[in-house]
Design an enzyme around this catalytic site. Structure first.
Site, PDB file in Angstrom:
ATOM      1  N   TYR A  63     -14.195  -5.307  -3.489  1.00  0.00           N
ATOM      2  CA  TYR A  63     -13.250  -4.739  -2.531  1.00  0.00           C
ATOM      3  C   TYR A  63     -13.744  -5.956  -1.387  1.00  0.00           C
ATOM      4  O   TYR A  63     -15.774  -5.524  -1.252  1.00  0.00           O
ATOM      5  CB  TYR A  63     -13.685  -3.510  -1.983  1.00  0.00           C
ATOM      6  N   SER A 212      -6.902   7.091  -3.621  1.00  0.00           N
ATOM      7  CA  SER A 212      -5.470   7.652  -2.692  1.00  0.00           C
ATOM      8  C   SER A 212      -4.874   8.543  -2.860  1.00  0.00           C
ATOM      9  O   SER A 212      -3.819   8.790  -3.031  1.00  0.00           O
ATOM     10  CB  SER A 212      -4.232   6.296  -3.373  1.00  0.00           C
ATOM     11  N   GLY A 215      -1.875   9.042  -0.187  1.00  0.00           N
ATOM     12  CA  GLY A 215      -0.376   7.968  -0.631  1.00  0.00           C
ATOM     13  C   GLY A 215      -1.052   6.940   0.346  1.00  0.00           C
ATOM     14  O   GLY A 215      -0.182   6.445   0.736  1.00  0.00           O
ATOM     15  N   ARG A 216      -2.185   6.472   0.113  1.00  0.00           N
ATOM     16  CA  ARG A 216      -2.437   5.174   1.110  1.00  0.00           C
ATOM     17  C   ARG A 216      -2.350   5.428   2.764  1.00  0.00           C
ATOM     18  O   ARG A 216      -1.401   4.490   3.432  1.00  0.00           O
ATOM     19  CB  ARG A 216      -1.820   3.927   0.708  1.00  0.00           C
ATOM     20  N   GLY A 217      -2.412   6.242   3.142  1.00  0.00           N
ATOM     21  CA  GLY A 217      -2.175   6.789   4.200  1.00  0.00           C
ATOM     22  C   GLY A 217      -0.360   7.746   4.438  1.00  0.00           C
ATOM     23  O   GLY A 217      -0.023   8.308   5.856  1.00  0.00           O
ATOM     24  N   SER A 220      -0.468  10.642   5.594  1.00  0.00           N
ATOM     25  CA  SER A 220      -0.393  11.387   7.455  1.00  0.00           C
ATOM     26  C   SER A 220       0.275  12.140   8.271  1.00  0.00           C
ATOM     27  O   SER A 220      -0.055  12.294   8.758  1.00  0.00           O
ATOM     28  CB  SER A 220      -1.727  10.101   7.669  1.00  0.00           C
TER      29      SER A 220
HETATM   30  N1  NAP Z   1      -9.731   3.084  -8.866  1.00  0.00           N
HETATM   31  C1  NAP Z   1      -8.975   1.747  -8.242  1.00  0.00           C
HETATM   32  O1  NAP Z   1      -8.002   1.411  -8.368  1.00  0.00           O
HETATM   33  C2  NAP Z   1      -9.015   1.896  -6.711  1.00  0.00           C
HETATM   34  C3  NAP Z   1      -7.957   1.726  -6.204  1.00  0.00           C
HETATM   35  C4  NAP Z   1      -7.288   1.771  -4.241  1.00  0.00           C
HETATM   36  C5  NAP Z   1      -8.767   2.997  -3.838  1.00  0.00           C
HETATM   37  N2  NAP Z   1      -9.528   3.670  -4.847  1.00  0.00           N
HETATM   38  C6  NAP Z   1     -10.779   4.506  -4.573  1.00  0.00           C
HETATM   39  O2  NAP Z   1      -9.883   5.710  -3.497  1.00  0.00           O
HETATM   40  C7  NAP Z   1     -10.367   5.214  -1.546  1.00  0.00           C
HETATM   41  C8  NAP Z   1      -9.048   6.252  -0.924  1.00  0.00           C
HETATM   42  O3  NAP Z   1      -7.760   5.981  -1.118  1.00  0.00           O
HETATM   43  P1  NAP Z   1      -6.838   4.578  -0.372  1.00  0.00           P
HETATM   44  O4  NAP Z   1      -7.843   4.373   0.613  1.00  0.00           O
HETATM   45  O5  NAP Z   1      -6.680   4.097  -0.801  1.00  0.00           O
HETATM   46  O6  NAP Z   1      -5.709   5.661   0.275  1.00  0.00           O
HETATM   47  P2  NAP Z   1      -6.065   6.754   0.938  1.00  0.00           P
HETATM   48  O7  NAP Z   1      -7.104   7.378   0.941  1.00  0.00           O
HETATM   49  O8  NAP Z   1      -4.422   8.009   0.405  1.00  0.00           O
HETATM   50  O9  NAP Z   1      -5.539   6.435   2.569  1.00  0.00           O
HETATM   51  C9  NAP Z   1      -6.049   6.014   3.091  1.00  0.00           C
HETATM   52  C10 NAP Z   1      -5.259   5.580   4.173  1.00  0.00           C
HETATM   53  O10 NAP Z   1      -5.216   6.850   4.624  1.00  0.00           O
HETATM   54  C11 NAP Z   1      -5.980   7.215   6.121  1.00  0.00           C
HETATM   55  N3  NAP Z   1      -6.095   7.918   6.728  1.00  0.00           N
HETATM   56  C12 NAP Z   1      -7.670   9.053   6.412  1.00  0.00           C
HETATM   57  N4  NAP Z   1      -8.013  10.427   6.467  1.00  0.00           N
HETATM   58  C13 NAP Z   1      -6.956  10.707   6.962  1.00  0.00           C
HETATM   59  C14 NAP Z   1      -6.532  11.737   8.244  1.00  0.00           C
HETATM   60  N5  NAP Z   1      -6.760  12.912   7.921  1.00  0.00           N
HETATM   61  N6  NAP Z   1      -5.605  11.488   8.975  1.00  0.00           N
HETATM   62  C15 NAP Z   1      -4.620  10.702   9.492  1.00  0.00           C
HETATM   63  N7  NAP Z   1      -5.014   9.083   7.881  1.00  0.00           N
HETATM   64  C16 NAP Z   1      -5.974   9.115   7.835  1.00  0.00           C
HETATM   65  C17 NAP Z   1      -6.959   5.612   6.530  1.00  0.00           C
HETATM   66  O11 NAP Z   1      -7.061   4.846   7.620  1.00  0.00           O
HETATM   67  P3  NAP Z   1      -7.742   4.754   7.925  1.00  0.00           P
HETATM   68  O12 NAP Z   1      -8.420   3.479   7.777  1.00  0.00           O
HETATM   69  O13 NAP Z   1      -7.435   4.033   9.561  1.00  0.00           O
HETATM   70  O14 NAP Z   1      -9.355   5.418   8.441  1.00  0.00           O
HETATM   71  C18 NAP Z   1      -6.334   5.093   5.743  1.00  0.00           C
HETATM   72  O15 NAP Z   1      -5.345   4.041   6.078  1.00  0.00           O
HETATM   73  C19 NAP Z   1     -10.534   3.855  -1.812  1.00  0.00           C
HETATM   74  O16 NAP Z   1     -11.179   3.984  -0.664  1.00  0.00           O
HETATM   75  C20 NAP Z   1     -10.958   3.610  -2.479  1.00  0.00           C
HETATM   76  O17 NAP Z   1     -12.779   3.980  -3.136  1.00  0.00           O
HETATM   77  C21 NAP Z   1      -9.467   2.827  -5.833  1.00  0.00           C
END
Ligand code: NAP
Length: 335
Positions: A63, A212, A215-217, A220
């Site tokens: 990252y 995720s 679902g990557r947002g 929401s």
């Molecule tokens: N192992 C792997 O290969 C892998 C791959 C992807 C991710 N990850 C890890 O998993 C973590 C989480 O996954 P992710 O960030 O990809 O996806 P996620 O958690 O499914 O979604 C993140 C998105 O949701 C929004 N969001 C979060 N909380 C919310 C709420 N309460 N209301 C409205 N919108 C909300 C965020 O907005 P804002 O950003 O505007 O706050 C962002 O756009 C990552 O940060 C990373 O550490 C690991």
């Protein structure tokens, strides 16, 4: 707020039942992951999370690259021991900080990566160290063997793997007990369940961390049209967010929103509570305090069996919501 503490695996790691995904707090090169980030608010989010008992942070050397670990170092300065830090290695990053887009699980690369992450995180130990993706050219035994050496040396506490099959987990676990597997999991993404990975993890007493989880947002409800996704955003390249699937998926989100409204919670909270109800640890990603507070609150919501059934009728197991990565990314998953 008192968050529930749970064991992750059977090697002694104890974490709150929800983590904080930090990936979106820094962009990737010149591109944004999920819209613009603001360092001050990101750091305030990490601090607020600790105040609420949410001390389990998720990052990776990829990252940024490195920028995310460096941001975390800044945020936890003076409070290292209060946080549980999970980071990952495996996407090869060369000495000029360029990602080569190869996966490297060799013994030498494991050793090199951990030193770099320790330096970037400004710490002398990593609580949970994940192999980010399986190197299909290196036996898993070599990679986990090298990680096991790091445990013995006290550089890492526990070993994790990301996006691996049941077969790989079983082989890895014979070399050194695996504490956690992290893969994509949400109402929109249940491949690990369909492929029997969760069942294997339960049998081996290995924890499961859902990345995720929103679902990557998508879950929401904040994304209504493809135009709501900024031009320079990572999600534009994911089939799930593209024309062929987007509008079908939006209908599912609308039904989830309706149910959340009835329960007087947000759709994100409903999506997270559903994961937690299965004994799975979600690590929702956010770079702002407002969402963080809502997400942490979700970890205290208890869904009834009929709530769970209702949700699973909206998005039944096997629903095709589109691929989670482009073809290259899908090829790196171990399924
Ligand atoms: N192992 C792997 O290969 C892998 C791959 C992807 C991710 N990850 C890890 O998993 C973590 C989480 O996954 P992710 O960030 O990809 O996806 P996620 O958690 O499914 O979604 C993140 C998105 O949701 C929004 N969001 C979060 N909380 C919310 C709420 N309460 N209301 C409205 N919108 C909300 C965020 O907005 P804002 O950003 O505007 O706050 C962002 O756009 C990552 O940060 C990373 O550490 C690991």
């Amino acid at each position: 707020m008192k968050l529930n503490k749970v064991k992750l695996g059977n090697q002694g790691l104890v974490i709150p039942n929800i983590g904080l995904g930090c990936m979106g707090m820094t962009g990737f090169g010149d591109a944004d992951m999920y819209g613009k980030s603001d360092e001050k608010e990101a750091i305030a989010t990490i601090h607020r999370s600790l105040e609420l008992g949410g001390n389990f942070l998720d990052t990776a050397d990829l990252y940024g690259p490195f920028k995310n670990e460096q941001l975390i170092a800044k945020a936890i300065d003076g409070n290292r021991d209060k946080y549980i830090i999970a980071t990952k290695f495996g996407w090869e990053i060369d000495d000029n900080k360029q990602v080569t887009w190869r996966i490297n699980g060799s013994k030498d690369y494991v050793k090199k990566s951990v030193e770099r992450s320790l330096k970037n995180l400004k710490t002398d130990y990593i609580d949970l160290y994940y192999m980010h993706r399986l190197d299909k050219n290196i036996p898993i035994e070599e990679t986990v063997g090298a990680m096991s050496d790091l445990v013995k040396e006290g550089k890492i506490g526990y070993i994790g793997l990301s996006e691996v099959s049941s077969e790989t987990v079983k082989r890895a676990n014979k070399v050194h007990p695996i504490s956690a597997v992290q893969s994509e999991y949400s109402l929109f993404e249940r491949t690990v369940e369909e492929r029997g990975v969760i069942q294997t993890l339960n049998e081996l007493e290995i924890g499961f961390v859902a990345y995720s989880p929103l679902g990557r947002g998508f879950l929401s409800g904040n994304i209504k049209t493809i135009d709501d996704i900024p031009e320079n955003d990572f999600r534009r390249g994911i089939p799930r967010f593209q024309e062929a699937h987007f509008y079908k998926n939006i209908e599912l989100v609308k039904a989830i929103e309706t149910m959340a409204k009835e329960k007087e919670i947000t759709p994100s909270q409903l999506a997270l509570a559903w994961i937690i109800s299965k004994g799975i640890i979600p690590i929702p990603g956010t770079k702002r305090r407002k969402y963080l507070e809502q997400n942490i609150e979700a970890s205290t919501i208890i869904l009834t069996d009929s709530d769970i059934q209702k949700l699973e009728n909206i998005v039944p197991l096997g629903t095709d919501t589109g691929a989670t990565y482009d073809e290259f990314g899908m090829g790196l998953l171990d399924y």
